[in-house]
Design an enzyme around this catalytic site. Structure first.
Site, PDB file in Angstrom:
ATOM      1  CG  HIS A 188      36.261  34.266  36.809  1.00 41.45           C
ATOM      2  ND1 HIS A 188      36.768  35.474  36.403  1.00 41.45           N
ATOM      3  CD2 HIS A 188      35.874  33.618  35.682  1.00 41.45           C
ATOM      4  CE1 HIS A 188      36.703  35.554  35.087  1.00 41.45           C
ATOM      5  NE2 HIS A 188      36.158  34.446  34.627  1.00 41.45           N
TER       6      HIS A 188
ATOM      7  CG  ASP B  31      37.479  28.514  30.605  1.00 36.67           C
ATOM      8  OD1 ASP B  31      36.465  29.220  30.680  1.00 36.67           O
ATOM      9  OD2 ASP B  31      38.624  28.968  30.496  1.00 36.67           O
TER      10      ASP B  31
END
Length: 440
Positions: free
Chosen positions: A348, A251
């Site tokens: 995403h 991330d």
């Protein structure tokens, strides 16, 4: 560089340089410097994304004994400078422990009391970041530790300006954020007159700073809300790497980098001659703070393949589903044997790309959190998302609006608290944060 975007660091006890010289669930871009510091060689490069993300720009940390204590490893000796062009905690490498806390001015407290409070807070932050005691009432919680990369950052909320009679100097960029479909906001844990971000690589050092800041508030302000977070500790992996969030995803792969020529104009507020009412925000930034709960039970029921389709990246190494390594450019047009897009249209990572949002950019620098379990045994865990930009209307807002329209991740997250804060530039030697606003 003459004007560094990364707060200066020095070995404890070394002379300080003169001031002025020498990071929605949102975009998925990891800040890094040109070199690798000793801290990053020993630990991990902080990075988290989404408008789940963070940027840890590599800074040159010096490993040397603290004047207050002699730590066993370099972890405790690393010091972040308080004074500088920008406040610390924006491009400072992501720390292992963090506290976010908002305060409201007490009834009767105004501009004078706020100025005195920011002077106290700035002095305390300077001392603690240097590995020194907070003052005469120090609690000794961190007596045995060095600075441990402690950073303390201060910001002002929309309501602060009304409380202090400074409405005419409130920036337009601080107007309240619009409502988003993913919002389930608790007003008691949102916004606030004042905001403080604390980060450190040692939990006791971080708590020590939190306690000192809270005590310093005295009769001027009271705590409105507090949130506690964490990241991977330096040295937890065999080599520096992008961190993972609580969903297990790599991330923060593509945060804007300070080395990029337009980094400062996208992240920091420029000086604007002639606009004296906003001059106090020069070299500052705007922080969007969101408590994003991850619905982990639902997420963990998905297969790894399904999770990867939601994000658009491989879970194992963060590489785009279109192939390559973590940093390979994503091929948005690539299709499989059936003619389907390899990176799903609602993935995403696809939606949050700056080139899919008019170039919208922000430095994301969050902490993960876990606040126990609810009555049904469901974990209350997720991300304390913090992102930085020169203007939230050009950074956070357009990306979050696009996520609202069809992000595959939306069913697995919930935005439960929110805040927007104006974070002024760094304080020069002998000054306190916000002094140009409060005394200008």
């Amino acid at each position: 560089m003459a004007d560094q975007s990364i707060p200066e660091t020095r070995a404890p006890g070394a002379p300080r340089e003169a001031p002025g010289g020498p990071e929605p669930l949102g975009p998925e871009n990891t800040a890094s410097g040109d070199g690798i510091s000793r801290r990053r060689l020993l630990g991990t490069a902080g990075a988290t994304g989404l408008v789940l993300g963070t940027a840890g720009a590599a800074a040159g940390y010096a490993a040397a004994p603290s004047s207050a204590a002699t730590p066993l490893t370099s972890l405790g000796s690393e010091e972040v400078m308080f004074h500088g062009k920008h406040q610390p905690g924006i491009t400072t490498p992501t720390q292992a422990c963090g506290h976010l806390v908002a305060f409201d001015l007490r009834a009767g407290a105004g501009r004078k009391e706020a100025a005195a409070l920011l002077r106290r807070w700035s002095d305390t932050a300077r001392r603690l970041m240097a590995g020194e005691a907070a003052g005469t009432r120090d609690t000794d919680v961190a007596r045995d530790a060095g600075p441990s990369s402690l950073s303390v950052t201060f910001g002002f909320g929309h309501s602060f300006f009304g409380r202090t009679g400074l409405e005419q100097r409130r920036p337009v960029a601080l107007d309240p954020l619009p409502d988003f479909s993913s919002d389930h906001l608790d007003k008691n844990r949102s916004n606030g007159d004042l905001w403080v971000q604390i980060g450190a690589d040692d939990a006791l050092v971080a708590f020590h700073a939190l306690r000192a800041i809270q005590r310093d508030a005295g009769s001027a302000a009271r705590v409105r809300w507090q949130m506690n977070g964490f990241n991977r500790s330096p040295g937890a992996t065999a080599h520096p790497m992008t961190t993972r969030n609580l969903m297990g995803q790599v991330d923060g792969t593509r945060n804007p980098k300070p080395a990029e020529p337009d980094f400062d104009e996208r992240i920091f507020v420029p000086a604007q001659p002639g606009k004296t009412e906003q001059a106090w925000m020069a070299n500052g930034s705007y922080a969007v703070v969101r408590r994003i709960r991850m619905l982990l039970d639902d997420w963990e029921r998905l297969s790894v393949k399904a999770q990867e389709d939601v994000i658009g990246r491989r879970k194992s190494d963060g590489a785009p589903l279109s192939g390559g390594t973590e940093t390979t450019e994503m091929d948005l047009e690539k299709t499989d044997a059936n003619g389907s897009l390899v990176v799903p249209i609602n993935a995403h990572a696809r939606i949050t790309r700056p080139d899919q949002n008019g170039g919208a950019a922000m430095v994301r620098r969050p902490f993960s959190y876990h606040d126990g379990f609810d009555a049904d045994g469901v974990p209350d865990a997720g991300l304390l998302f913090v992102c930085w930009q020169a203007d939230p209307l050009r950074g956070f807002v357009p990306v979050q609006r696009k996520l609202d329209r069809g992000d595959a991740l939306s069913p697995f997250i919930r935005h439960e608290a929110s805040g927007l804060f104006a974070v002024p530039g760094g304080a020069a030697e002998g000054e306190y944060v916000g002094q140009p606003l409060l005394e200008g």
